[in-house]
Design a protein around this motif. Structure first.
Motif, PDB file in Angstrom:
ATOM      1  N   GLY A 102      43.768  46.904  39.974  1.00  0.00           N
ATOM      2  CA  GLY A 102      44.199  46.529  38.627  1.00  0.00           C
ATOM      3  C   GLY A 102      45.688  46.693  38.398  1.00  0.00           C
TER       4      GLY A 102
ATOM      5  N   LYS B 216      47.984  42.886  37.587  1.00  0.00           N
ATOM      6  CA  LYS B 216      47.523  41.907  36.605  1.00  0.00           C
ATOM      7  C   LYS B 216      48.685  41.039  36.142  1.00  0.00           C
TER       8      LYS B 216
ATOM      9  N   ASN C  37      40.204  35.465  42.887  1.00  0.00           N
ATOM     10  CA  ASN C  37      40.266  35.735  41.447  1.00  0.00           C
ATOM     11  C   ASN C  37      40.662  34.478  40.671  1.00  0.00           C
TER      12      ASN C  37
ATOM     13  N   LEU D  39      38.492  32.806  37.670  1.00  0.00           N
ATOM     14  CA  LEU D  39      39.120  32.359  36.422  1.00  0.00           C
ATOM     15  C   LEU D  39      38.738  30.918  36.132  1.00  0.00           C
TER      16      LEU D  39
ATOM     17  N   GLN E 125      49.100  38.151  42.257  1.00  0.00           N
ATOM     18  CA  GLN E 125      48.715  38.543  40.896  1.00  0.00           C
ATOM     19  C   GLN E 125      47.206  38.439  40.745  1.00  0.00           C
ATOM     20  N   ASP E 126      46.682  39.169  39.758  1.00  0.00           N
ATOM     21  CA  ASP E 126      45.275  39.031  39.366  1.00  0.00           C
ATOM     22  C   ASP E 126      45.254  38.237  38.063  1.00  0.00           C
ATOM     23  N   TYR E 127      44.697  37.036  38.114  1.00  0.00           N
ATOM     24  CA  TYR E 127      44.661  36.173  36.933  1.00  0.00           C
ATOM     25  C   TYR E 127      43.326  36.229  36.198  1.00  0.00           C
ATOM     26  N   ASP E 128      42.308  36.782  36.825  1.00  0.00           N
ATOM     27  CA  ASP E 128      40.997  36.830  36.194  1.00  0.00           C
ATOM     28  C   ASP E 128      40.899  38.050  35.281  1.00  0.00           C
ATOM     29  N   THR E 129      41.631  37.994  34.182  1.00  0.00           N
ATOM     30  CA  THR E 129      41.632  39.085  33.208  1.00  0.00           C
ATOM     31  C   THR E 129      41.311  38.519  31.824  1.00  0.00           C
ATOM     32  N   PRO E 130      40.776  39.349  30.919  1.00  0.00           N
ATOM     33  CA  PRO E 130      40.496  38.857  29.552  1.00  0.00           C
ATOM     34  C   PRO E 130      41.740  38.304  28.871  1.00  0.00           C
ATOM     35  N   ASP E 131      42.888  38.974  29.067  1.00  0.00           N
ATOM     36  CA  ASP E 131      44.122  38.501  28.426  1.00  0.00           C
ATOM     37  C   ASP E 131      44.501  37.112  28.921  1.00  0.00           C
TER      38      ASP E 131
ATOM     39  N   ARG F 104      42.509  34.822  30.302  1.00  0.00           N
ATOM     40  CA  ARG F 104      41.521  33.839  29.865  1.00  0.00           C
ATOM     41  C   ARG F 104      41.761  33.443  28.406  1.00  0.00           C
TER      42      ARG F 104
END
Length: 203
Positions: free
Chosen positions: A45, A48, A112, A116, A189-195, A197
């Protein structure tokens, strides 16, 4: 009779590592191995992708007085060999990721991005996974099929526009429906985040 077995314990550690990595490079597995290691970093994490606040985003778009839209005139090719104009995607939010099969951080972040893509499936968001591989369609198509990815993948059929230039890959651009670059992320980067989306769905 003397024991003639080779004393493996006397081999220096650096020599073993050199042989190991040499073997990985020789077999072409180094990209996958390094990518898997970097994927573990994403799982912590700590990488992000940052998302602009609504106020900053609105101000950036409002200050963009130019009528030029990013990617105008840029031509791409699908994995089926069909031509597509980048500007045909204008009017949608565009998630543009520039990558290559030989790039470990690209390999690491693709799962990820796939997640997404599956979660924000929308006719208002266009995913453009733009490969810069020199092996052409067959190499990229084989890789994508092997991994089971379903997001849209393209290759450039003309030079990539200056506004999408980056000294490193992967690089991801998010472009507003008005054709303005809203964010640019260089590197893993991690793009599969609530922010992320929510940002894509509300842009």
């Amino acid at each position: 009779m003397k024991n003639t077995t080779f004393p493996f314990r006397k081999i220096p550690g650096w020599a073993i590592m050199l042989l190991l990595f040499g073997g990985l490079y020789a077999t072409g597995l180094h990209t996958e191995v390094i990518g898997q290691m970097q994927r573990l970093l994403l799982a912590t994490g700590l990488k992000k992708a940052e998302v602009p606040t609504t106020g900053k985003n609105a101000a950036a778009l409002a200050s963009a007085s130019s009528t030029y839209k990013a990617g105008t005139g840029f031509q791409m090719t699908t994995l089926n060999g069909s031509p597509i104009a980048f500007e045909s995607l204008h009017g949608k939010v565009i998630f543009l990721n520039i990558w290559a099969t030989w790039c470990p951080p690209c390999v690491a972040e693709m799962p990820n991005i796939q997640r997404l893509y599956e979660k924000v499936g929308s006719d208002k968001i266009a995913f453009v996974m733009l490969s810069v591989d020199r092996g052409g369609i067959p190499k990229v198509k084989k890789y994508i099929q092997k991994k089971g990815y379903t997001f849209p993948v393209y290759l450039a059929s003309r030079p990539i526009p200056e506004e999408f230039y980056s000294p490193s890959i992967p690089t991801t651009f998010i472009i507003s429906p008005e054709g303005k670059i809203v964010t640019k992320h260089e590197g893993l980067q991690d793009y599969d985040t609530p922010d992320m989306r929510n940002f894509l769905l509300n842009l």
